[in-house]
Design a protein around this motif. Structure first.
Motif, PDB file in Angstrom:
ATOM      1  N   VAL A   1     -10.125  -1.980  10.635  1.00 33.45           N
ATOM      2  CA  VAL A   1     -10.647  -2.073   9.332  1.00 33.45           C
ATOM      3  C   VAL A   1     -11.106  -3.468   9.103  1.00 33.45           C
ATOM      4  O   VAL A   1     -12.044  -3.557   7.997  1.00 33.45           O
ATOM      5  CB  VAL A   1      -9.393  -1.315   8.422  1.00 33.45           C
TER       6      VAL A   1
ATOM      7  N   GLN B   1     -13.701  -8.857   2.011  1.00 35.77           N
ATOM      8  CA  GLN B   1     -12.462  -7.918   2.095  1.00 35.77           C
ATOM      9  C   GLN B   1     -11.136  -8.608   1.912  1.00 35.77           C
ATOM     10  O   GLN B   1     -10.738  -9.615   2.684  1.00 35.77           O
ATOM     11  CB  GLN B   1     -12.607  -7.075   3.286  1.00 35.77           C
TER      12      GLN B   1
ATOM     13  N   GLN C   1     -15.200  -1.274   6.474  1.00 36.37           N
ATOM     14  CA  GLN C   1     -14.765  -0.163   6.102  1.00 36.37           C
ATOM     15  C   GLN C   1     -16.158   1.021   6.183  1.00 36.37           C
ATOM     16  O   GLN C   1     -15.972   2.107   6.498  1.00 36.37           O
ATOM     17  CB  GLN C   1     -14.426   0.193   4.556  1.00 36.37           C
TER      18      GLN C   1
ATOM     19  N   ILE D   1      -7.123  -8.181   2.644  1.00 34.67           N
ATOM     20  CA  ILE D   1      -5.751  -7.186   3.275  1.00 34.67           C
ATOM     21  C   ILE D   1      -4.656  -7.254   2.324  1.00 34.67           C
ATOM     22  O   ILE D   1      -3.934  -8.374   2.562  1.00 34.67           O
ATOM     23  CB  ILE D   1      -5.753  -7.501   4.752  1.00 34.67           C
TER      24      ILE D   1
ATOM     25  N   CYS E   1      -2.400  -2.843   3.248  1.00 35.67           N
ATOM     26  CA  CYS E   1      -1.551  -2.882   4.567  1.00 35.67           C
ATOM     27  C   CYS E   1       0.002  -3.132   4.341  1.00 35.67           C
ATOM     28  O   CYS E   1       0.324  -3.814   3.614  1.00 35.67           O
ATOM     29  CB  CYS E   1      -1.988  -4.310   5.192  1.00 35.67           C
TER      30      CYS E   1
ATOM     31  N   VAL F   1      -8.332  -3.532   1.153  1.00 30.92           N
ATOM     32  CA  VAL F   1      -7.432  -2.630   2.147  1.00 30.92           C
ATOM     33  C   VAL F   1      -5.866  -2.894   1.967  1.00 30.92           C
ATOM     34  O   VAL F   1      -5.264  -4.109   1.891  1.00 30.92           O
ATOM     35  CB  VAL F   1      -7.742  -2.800   3.800  1.00 30.92           C
TER      36      VAL F   1
ATOM     37  N   TYR G   1      -8.538   4.048  -1.436  1.00 32.07           N
ATOM     38  CA  TYR G   1      -8.036   2.741  -0.564  1.00 32.07           C
ATOM     39  C   TYR G   1      -7.854   3.151   0.812  1.00 32.07           C
ATOM     40  O   TYR G   1      -6.945   3.997   0.936  1.00 32.07           O
ATOM     41  CB  TYR G   1      -6.794   2.098  -1.303  1.00 32.07           C
ATOM     42  N   PRO G   2      -8.287   2.372   1.621  1.00 30.53           N
ATOM     43  CA  PRO G   2      -7.937   2.364   2.865  1.00 30.53           C
ATOM     44  C   PRO G   2      -6.345   1.835   3.017  1.00 30.53           C
ATOM     45  O   PRO G   2      -6.128   0.872   2.403  1.00 30.53           O
ATOM     46  CB  PRO G   2      -8.815   1.572   3.920  1.00 30.53           C
TER      47      PRO G   2
END
Ligand code: GDP
Ligand code: ZN
Length: 286
Positions: free
Chosen positions: A147, A73, A151, A75, A107, A105, A128-129
């Motif tokens: 997160v 993942q 997820q 960020i 941010c 993710v 998307y988060p």
């Protein structure tokens, strides 16, 4: 043999986290002969008596600078302001992450400076988060930590914690966030030109730290954005909000540009945000 994760590698010595504790190992001679270098992030089998890395499991991906394997993942960090939010740049990071097979993710840091309309709407629509944080005030750090543990599917992540890396343009606060989450990382923060000058004298080795329910690399990855290598046909699959509609396009190889009966184009302003569609066209018409 026991299995583990290489969390650090300096001068031919690899720190391997295993269920039985931490081992400092060397690489098996045969790796050196074949010029195979174990990377931080490698899932390995070690001989706990010889203290050597015996087997490197097949890699899911490799980030080049710094070399880190098996990122799960990324960020993708942008600033709410200073530097100003740049949708095109964010989309490039997202496309690259997707192309590497890595979850993304978003941010948004420096939320203490935020004073405009919400530019994250297209990304929430895309699925998307999105986390809003401030390394300056500490706001949102709990969300970020949560997160980073994964997820979805918490039971998977407990037995095989996911590996996170920060990425994003210079000056958005990646180093500040890493320092806040991993104090021992001691990344230099601040003015870019100062950082570059100091950077000449220091070589950073990426190191993996366990963090909540996940792991995190203490050095930003994805510094170079080489989207040129991505084939035109691949971009459609790198825009997750297209996925529900691509099957309904008249042509199976539809580029969602000038084709007739394109289901994706019909969704612009509905399931696909116009700014994301514009951005997509920028990639395929390059
Ligand atoms: P990087 O290049 O992405 O690693 O960014 P840095 O972590 O070096 O941060 C760049 C500058 O932004 C530094 O002067 C930081 O002090 C500042 N900064 C980082 N996070 C925040 C934040 O949340 N709010 C504000 N106002 N400034 C921040
Ligand atoms: Zn189409």
């Amino acid at each position: 043999m026991i299995s583990g994760l290489i969390t650090k590698g300096v001068g031919g010595e690899y720190t391997v986290n295993t269920a039985n504790g931490v081992y400092i190992c060397t690489a098996r001679g045969v790796f050196r002969n074949r010029q195979i270098t174990p990377f931080v992030g490698d899932r390995v089998q070690i001989d706990p008596v010889k203290k050597s890395v015996e087997i490197i499991e097949p890699r899911k991906n490799v980030l080049k600078r710094p070399p880190v394997a098996n990122i799960d993942q990324v960020i993708v960090t942008m600033a709410a302001a200073s530097p100003a939010f740049h949708a095109g740049l964010l989309d490039r990071f997202l496309v690259l992450a997707g192309y590497e097979g890595v979850d993304a993710v978003i941010c948004i840091n420096k939320y203490d400076l935020h004073n405009r309309e919400d530019f994250t709407v297209p990304y929430v629509l895309a699925g998307y988060p999105v986390i809003k944080v401030s390394a300056a005030t500490g706001a949102g750090m709990d969300d970020l930590l949560a997160v980073m543990g994964g997820q979805s599917n918490a039971s998977d992540t407990l037995s095989d914690p996911i590996l996170n890396v920060f990425a994003g343009p210079s000056g958005v606060g990646k180093s500040s966030l890493i320092n806040m989450l991993i104090p021992e990382a001691a990344m230099e923060t601040g003015d870019i030109s100062v950082k570059l000058k100091r950077g000449k004298h220091t070589t950073r080795h990426a190191e993996i730290h366990s963090l909540g329910a996940g792991f995190c690399v203490d050095t930003p990855g994805f510094s170079s954005l080489e989207v040129d290598a991505i084939p035109t046909q691949a971009f459609s699959g790198l825009f997750p909000e297209f996925a529900a509609f691509v099957g309904e396009c008249k042509f199976s190889d539809c580029l969602h540009d000038k084709e007739r009966d394109c289901a994706v184009k019909k969704q612009v302003g509905k399931g696909v945000h116009p700014s994301r569609y514009e951005s997509y066209l920028g990639f395929v018409r390059r």
